[in-house]
Write a protein that holds these residues in place. Structure first.
Motif, PDB file in Angstrom:
ATOM      1  N   SER A  80       0.813  -1.225   0.000  1.00  0.00           N
ATOM      2  CA  SER A  80       0.000   0.000   0.000  1.00  0.00           C
ATOM      3  C   SER A  80       0.841   1.267   0.000  1.00  0.00           C
ATOM      4  O   SER A  80       0.437   2.292   0.549  1.00  0.00           O
ATOM      5  CB  SER A  80      -0.961   0.018   1.191  1.00  0.00           C
ATOM      6  N   HIS A  81       2.031   1.218  -0.615  1.00  0.00           N
ATOM      7  CA  HIS A  81       2.883   2.403  -0.744  1.00  0.00           C
ATOM      8  C   HIS A  81       3.325   2.551  -2.206  1.00  0.00           C
ATOM      9  O   HIS A  81       4.472   2.278  -2.551  1.00  0.00           O
ATOM     10  CB  HIS A  81       4.109   2.301   0.176  1.00  0.00           C
ATOM     11  N   PRO A  82       2.420   3.004  -3.087  1.00  0.00           N
ATOM     12  CA  PRO A  82       2.769   3.115  -4.504  1.00  0.00           C
ATOM     13  C   PRO A  82       3.859   4.143  -4.770  1.00  0.00           C
ATOM     14  O   PRO A  82       4.539   4.069  -5.792  1.00  0.00           O
ATOM     15  CB  PRO A  82       1.449   3.525  -5.166  1.00  0.00           C
ATOM     16  N   GLU A  83       4.070   5.085  -3.859  1.00  0.00           N
ATOM     17  CA  GLU A  83       5.100   6.099  -4.079  1.00  0.00           C
ATOM     18  C   GLU A  83       6.509   5.493  -4.085  1.00  0.00           C
ATOM     19  O   GLU A  83       7.459   6.118  -4.546  1.00  0.00           O
ATOM     20  CB  GLU A  83       5.009   7.206  -3.018  1.00  0.00           C
TER      21      GLU A  83
ATOM     22  N   ARG B 135       7.551   4.593 -11.168  1.00  0.00           N
ATOM     23  CA  ARG B 135       7.530   4.295 -12.600  1.00  0.00           C
ATOM     24  C   ARG B 135       6.464   3.269 -12.948  1.00  0.00           C
ATOM     25  O   ARG B 135       5.701   3.425 -13.897  1.00  0.00           O
ATOM     26  CB  ARG B 135       8.888   3.716 -13.009  1.00  0.00           C
ATOM     27  N   HIS B 136       6.413   2.220 -12.150  1.00  0.00           N
ATOM     28  CA  HIS B 136       5.444   1.150 -12.393  1.00  0.00           C
ATOM     29  C   HIS B 136       4.023   1.657 -12.182  1.00  0.00           C
ATOM     30  O   HIS B 136       3.115   1.359 -12.972  1.00  0.00           O
ATOM     31  CB  HIS B 136       5.762  -0.012 -11.458  1.00  0.00           C
ATOM     32  N   GLU B 137       3.817   2.431 -11.150  1.00  0.00           N
ATOM     33  CA  GLU B 137       2.478   2.972 -10.872  1.00  0.00           C
ATOM     34  C   GLU B 137       2.043   3.943 -11.961  1.00  0.00           C
ATOM     35  O   GLU B 137       0.868   4.005 -12.304  1.00  0.00           O
ATOM     36  CB  GLU B 137       2.450   3.641  -9.498  1.00  0.00           C
ATOM     37  N   ARG B 138       2.973   4.702 -12.527  1.00  0.00           N
ATOM     38  CA  ARG B 138       2.643   5.628 -13.604  1.00  0.00           C
ATOM     39  C   ARG B 138       2.154   4.858 -14.830  1.00  0.00           C
ATOM     40  O   ARG B 138       1.189   5.241 -15.486  1.00  0.00           O
ATOM     41  CB  ARG B 138       3.877   6.474 -13.955  1.00  0.00           C
ATOM     42  N   MET B 139       2.810   3.728 -15.138  1.00  0.00           N
ATOM     43  CA  MET B 139       2.376   2.916 -16.268  1.00  0.00           C
ATOM     44  C   MET B 139       0.956   2.393 -16.021  1.00  0.00           C
ATOM     45  O   MET B 139       0.125   2.399 -16.916  1.00  0.00           O
ATOM     46  CB  MET B 139       3.360   1.754 -16.480  1.00  0.00           C
ATOM     47  N   HIS B 140       0.678   1.976 -14.786  1.00  0.00           N
ATOM     48  CA  HIS B 140      -0.670   1.500 -14.464  1.00  0.00           C
ATOM     49  C   HIS B 140      -1.700   2.616 -14.596  1.00  0.00           C
ATOM     50  O   HIS B 140      -2.816   2.383 -15.064  1.00  0.00           O
ATOM     51  CB  HIS B 140      -0.708   0.908 -13.054  1.00  0.00           C
ATOM     52  N   ARG B 141      -1.339   3.824 -14.198  1.00  0.00           N
ATOM     53  CA  ARG B 141      -2.260   4.956 -14.328  1.00  0.00           C
ATOM     54  C   ARG B 141      -2.579   5.221 -15.791  1.00  0.00           C
ATOM     55  O   ARG B 141      -3.736   5.439 -16.167  1.00  0.00           O
ATOM     56  CB  ARG B 141      -1.658   6.202 -13.673  1.00  0.00           C
TER      57      ARG B 141
END
Length: 158
Positions: free
Chosen positions: A8-11, A15-21
């Motif tokens: 629960s810490h996407p920060e 990079r990976h979270e940006r691709m998911h967004r």
């Protein structure tokens, strides 16, 4: 190599979270009416993401333009791994944990179900856990005796 980020810490994995967004914006909001149309949306996203859109982290080049295919052969079957004799070898169960002693469980990872891991005692009940030659984390066997539930591996001792 595994990426150690807290649940629960996407920060911690931006990079990976940006691709998911970007994927969610292009394909999931709103989702398509049927699976065939949804697959076409995903295929278009992959093509644009890899071949059309430049990435700042790649000095404004596309991933496809900088990707190099591996020359290493891909084995059909991965060979068995022999752990050193000083490691305690344990099999990861279907719930992603290893049994420690008679009643205790240490959660390792659901992705290692059916695989063998090695645990190396460091002293004072602290064990280092490895999958093949990859360090996974630590656990303290003294904490197992005081808890009525399974314990997770930790990546640092502090």
């Amino acid at each position: 190599m595994p990426v150690y980020s807290d649940p629960s810490h996407p920060e911690q994995n931006g990079r990976h979270e940006r691709m998911h967004r970007d994927l969610k914006a292009a394909c999931a909001k709103p989702s398509a009416y049927d699976l065939r149309v949804q697959q076409r949306r995903l295929n278009c996203f992959v093509k644009e993401y890899n071949h059309v859109r430049p990435h700042e982290a790649l000095e404004m080049q596309t991933p496809a333009s900088v990707h190099e295919f591996s020359t290493r052969p891909f084995p059909e079957r991965i060979s068995n791994f022999d752990y050193d004799s000083e490691l305690k070898v344990l099999k990861v169960s279907r719930n992603g944990s290893v049994r420690w002693g008679s009643y205790n469980w240490v959660y390792v990872s659901a992705s290692l179900q059916g695989k063998y891991i090695g645990a190396l005692e460091m002293g004072n009940g602290i064990w280092r856990v490895f999958y093949r030659n990859v360090f996974l984390g630590y656990f303290n066997e003294n904490e197992l005796r005081t808890k009525e539930q399974s314990v997770r591996l930790e990546t640092n001792l502090v």
